[in-house]
Design an enzyme around this catalytic site. Structure first.
Site, short mmCIF file in Angstrom:
data_model
loop_
_atom_site.label_atom_id
_atom_site.label_comp_id
_atom_site.label_asym_id
_atom_site.label_seq_id
_atom_site.Cartn_x
_atom_site.Cartn_y
_atom_site.Cartn_z
N GLU A 1 0.81 -1.20 0.00
CA GLU A 1 0.00 0.00 0.00
C GLU A 1 0.86 1.27 0.00
OE1 GLU A 1 -2.80 0.37 3.18
OE2 GLU A 1 -3.76 2.08 2.21
N ASP A 2 1.93 1.27 0.77
CA ASP A 2 2.66 2.52 0.99
C ASP A 2 4.02 2.63 0.31
OD1 ASP A 2 0.58 3.26 2.54
OD2 ASP A 2 1.53 2.73 4.45
#
Ligand code: MN
Length: 732
Positions: free
Chosen positions: A90-91
């Site tokens: 996600e990051d």
């Protein structure tokens, strides 16, 4: 002494090291591949390099804390590794394919699952929210460990919530209280549920939280002696009967104290169960012996004994519960269970993934998780978002009742379920043919609310079928959807028959018949122009009044045939007579398909307002009466006289609705409610107030509203007023 409020002594995340995670794994899973863990740590640290948490700490402190939480829960190494990697996709620039090639499929899949869950925001519109819940349950059904990682992630995030801006804090705390804590509860992970609730509560209502915290601390200081007294007495009694037991005293957590105070309008010192006792024994027979011994020490409070060992909860929780009049005439609650039951009570579904003995993995097929499985099955055919949300909320928040079949099997239902739910849980046909029920040997009405311990027997008759009001009594989604399917099919069959009949009559006027004329090529053109895809559908639409027989005949027959019209005046039907007589006396807010002006009256029994689902009935000599489709009176009328009606959106008339507000009898509340009502641009025609004792009152308002939408908004606003318990629309 265990304290549940300790959650707020936040551990410093930057003090956590990989060695702490390793230490846990080494303790319960000696065969774990620690190299894999280290590889994941290095990988994740590199991926998150340069990123910082809002607290200023390096980002890696977060995945590390999540992994530690999962290791503290004694979960398998794949889950712990997923904890380390859960934010990489996600990051950072890492992809699922990267994880797949380095860590293998199971871990890559779990990270993918967690990533998808993280994208879900629950504070959205109804339709989106339903979709989100659906996604989440799908992910859970696929691999329950995904939600365990998500819960650990949420727990660490909410532990460090003070660093986030106020608005975000509020959103996360609300979502935690409304979605994640109930899910932890449903999965039986009590420890986590309690901490999630208390932390979210702390952020949402800081003043209330502090007040309760103060009271609990004071109470705690002054009850030490009492706790020791009870512990000693129980221990002594059990030891003298050779039962080895651990006796724990524990405090109710802040949020649950708050909820009890709210729900029952109690003061802190009116809550008698702030301290509870837990007796943990070696084996099952010892549970019942311990219960008997405690009952011989102190008098049990009647009606407070619950046997969740004989009747485990859906999440496999088992315990004996009892309340006694203890020392100093204080009420004392006990939970009695074995060590194994205790494990399940604390860790729920997670306990299946925990290492039971050093190095020995819990059996995975134990993972049969009844609640989730049933839930997935029931929600399959629910497509309406509002209904889906209803079901989710019911399933997450409703407490259950446990009832028996005549053979002694246990079935579980949400509170408020009726024999109809029971009947449909056995078999669809048992549901459809259900005419009555016997509960504990006595005949009860179908709307009877089932209670734990009831033995239920369904009486069926093969020629009986469901009626529309059943869906009002039914609570479970399974029963409701089966009833709706049945009614829909029945209505369609009726429409088909009527459609065929009226078309046949129309063709006869032109000396021809349906079977001959429907073979024409231009039938297709006609149907296509109206989006009808089969002959059957055409008949149904004729029956529902969406297409008139005249339209069909005129588009099919040749001009020559049309000239053959016998010319005789068609016999006027009762229906038409009424329409003719009523011409020009319309109310102007409801339309009847195909007719512009007919006499209409809104049913006084159910007072429909624009936006309600409605149906019309041809009455003798009085035109058409409009009822809500849920109106009992309408359901008792002859379906042959039913006619389709619609709201006319063009009008701005007001209709009367009646609402009932149950509230605490508090000075000024009525004035506040009236003010709220007028601020919604709604007229009040009458208002009555009636005290019902117990410091509660029922207010009934008759109001003029433009639509059901406005009414719902008003009801929502009233419900939010302090002191209001519930707001209902009165139907009859
Ligand atoms: Mn995270």
């Amino acid at each position: 002494m265990k304290t549940t409020a300790s959650a707020l002594n936040l551990p410093k995340s930057d003090k956590v090291r990989l060695e702490d995670v390793e230490k846990h794994l080494k303790e319960y899973a000696t065969d774990s591949d620690l190299d894999l863990l280290r590889k994941a740590y290095v990988f994740s640290t590199k991926a998150h390099q340069g990123q910082k948490r809002k607290s200023g700490e390096p980002y890696m402190s977060h995945p590390l804390c999540v992994a530690l939480l999962l290791a503290e829960m004694r979960l398998d190494i794949a889950t712990v590794v997923t904890g380390l990697l859960h934010d990489t996709v996600e990051d950072t620039l890492v992809t699922i394919d990267d994880l797949l090639s380095i860590f293998g499929e199971p871990i890559a899949k779990m990270v993918d699952g967690v990533t998808k869950l993280s994208k879900i925001k629950f504070s959205s519109r109804e339709a989106r929210q339903a979709e989100n819940f659906r996604k989440m349950f799908m992910a859970m059904a696929e691999d329950i460990r995904v939600i365990l990682v998500k819960l650990a992630d949420r727990l660490h995030n909410i532990r460090t919530l003070q660093y986030l801006p106020e608005q975000k804090r509020h959103r996360i705390a609300t979502e935690t209280l409304e979605v994640y804590a109930p899910i932890a509860g449903r999965l039986g992970i009590q420890e986590m549920k309690i901490e999630l609730e208390d932390l979210a509560f702390h952020y949402l209502k800081p003043e209330v939280w502090s007040k309760i915290d103060e009271q609990v601390s004071y109470y705690r200081k002054h009850s030490e002696k009492f706790i020791t007294e009870v512990q000693d007495a129980v221990k002594k009694e059990l030891v003298s009967h050779s039962i080895d037991a651990e006796v724990q005293g524990r405090f109710k957590h802040h949020y649950s104290i708050f909820r009890k105070m709210e729900a029952q309008s109690l003061d802190f010192n009116q809550i008698y169960d702030i301290i509870g006792f837990r007796v943990i024994v070696e084996d099952l027979p010892a549970c019942y012996t311990a219960l008997g011994l405690i009952h011989s020490l102190w008098r049990p409070v009647p009606g407070r004994f619950k046997d969740y060992i004989g009747m485990p909860k859906l999440n496999n929780y088992q315990s004996l519960h009892t309340t006694v009049i203890g020392p100093h005439v204080q009420r004392v609650e006990f939970q009695i269970r074995t060590r194994q039951m205790h494990e399940i009570a604390e860790w729920g579904v997670a306990s299946h993934w925990r290492y039971k003995v050093k190095g020995e993995m819990a059996e995975k097929d134990e993972m049969r998780f009844r609640w989730l499985r049933q839930f997935m099955e029931w929600q399959k055919d629910v497509s309406d978002p509002a209904e889906y949300l209803d079901i989710v909320k019911l399933d997450l928040f409703a407490t259950d009742v446990y009832v028996f079949t005549p053979k002694g099997e246990i079935r579980e239902f949400p509170r408020g379920s009726t024999p109809i739910d029971f009947a449909y849980s056995i078999h669809t046909d048992v549901g459809h043919h259900c005419v009555g029920a016997r509960v504990n040997g006595r005949i009860v009405p179908l709307r009877y609310g089932l209670r734990s311990g009831d033995t239920v027997e369904i009486i069926t008759r093969s020629d009986h079928s469901p009626s529309k009001d059943w869906s009002k009594y039914a609570k479970t989604s399974r029963a409701r959807s089966k009833i709706r399917q049945y009614i829909r099919k029945q209505q369609r069959d009726q429409a088909l028959t009527i459609g065929k009949e009226i078309l046949e009559k129309e063709f006869r006027k032109f000396n021809t018949e349906t079977s001959r004329e429907l073979r024409r090529a231009n039938l297709d053109t006609f149907m296509k122009s109206r989006g009808i895809d089969s002959e059957e559908e055409l008949m149904a639409q004729l029956g529902y009044g969406k297409v008139t027989p005249r339209q069909v005949v005129h588009s099919l027959l040749t001009p020559e045939q049309l000239r053959e019209f016998k010319g005789e005046k068609p016999k006027e039907t009762t229906l038409k007579k009424i329409f003719r007589r009523a011409t020009g006396r319309s109310k102007g807010i409801v339309r009847v398909q195909g007719f512009d002006d007919i006499l209409l009256a809104l049913g006084k029994c159910c007072s429909p307002i624009p936006g309600d689902s409605i149906t019309g009935f041809v009455t003798r000599g009085r035109g058409v009466t409009v009822h809500r489709t849920v109106c009992l009176r309408a359901l008792s009328l002859d379906p042959e006289r039913r006619i389709e009606v619609q709201w006319d959106e063009r009008t701005d008339n007001r209709s009367t609705a009646k609402i009932r507000v149950l509230c605490h009898d508090r000075p000024g509340l009525l004035a506040q409610m009236s003010k709220e009502i007028s601020s919604h641009d709604v007229n009040i025609s009458t208002a009555t107030c009636r005290s019902i004792g117990d410091q509660k009152a029922i207010n009934t308002f008759e109001i003029g509203v433009r639509s059901v939408h406005d009414l719902n908004r008003l009801m929502g606003a009233l419900e939010k007023l302090k002191g209001v318990i519930s707001v209902d629309r009165v139907i009859h």
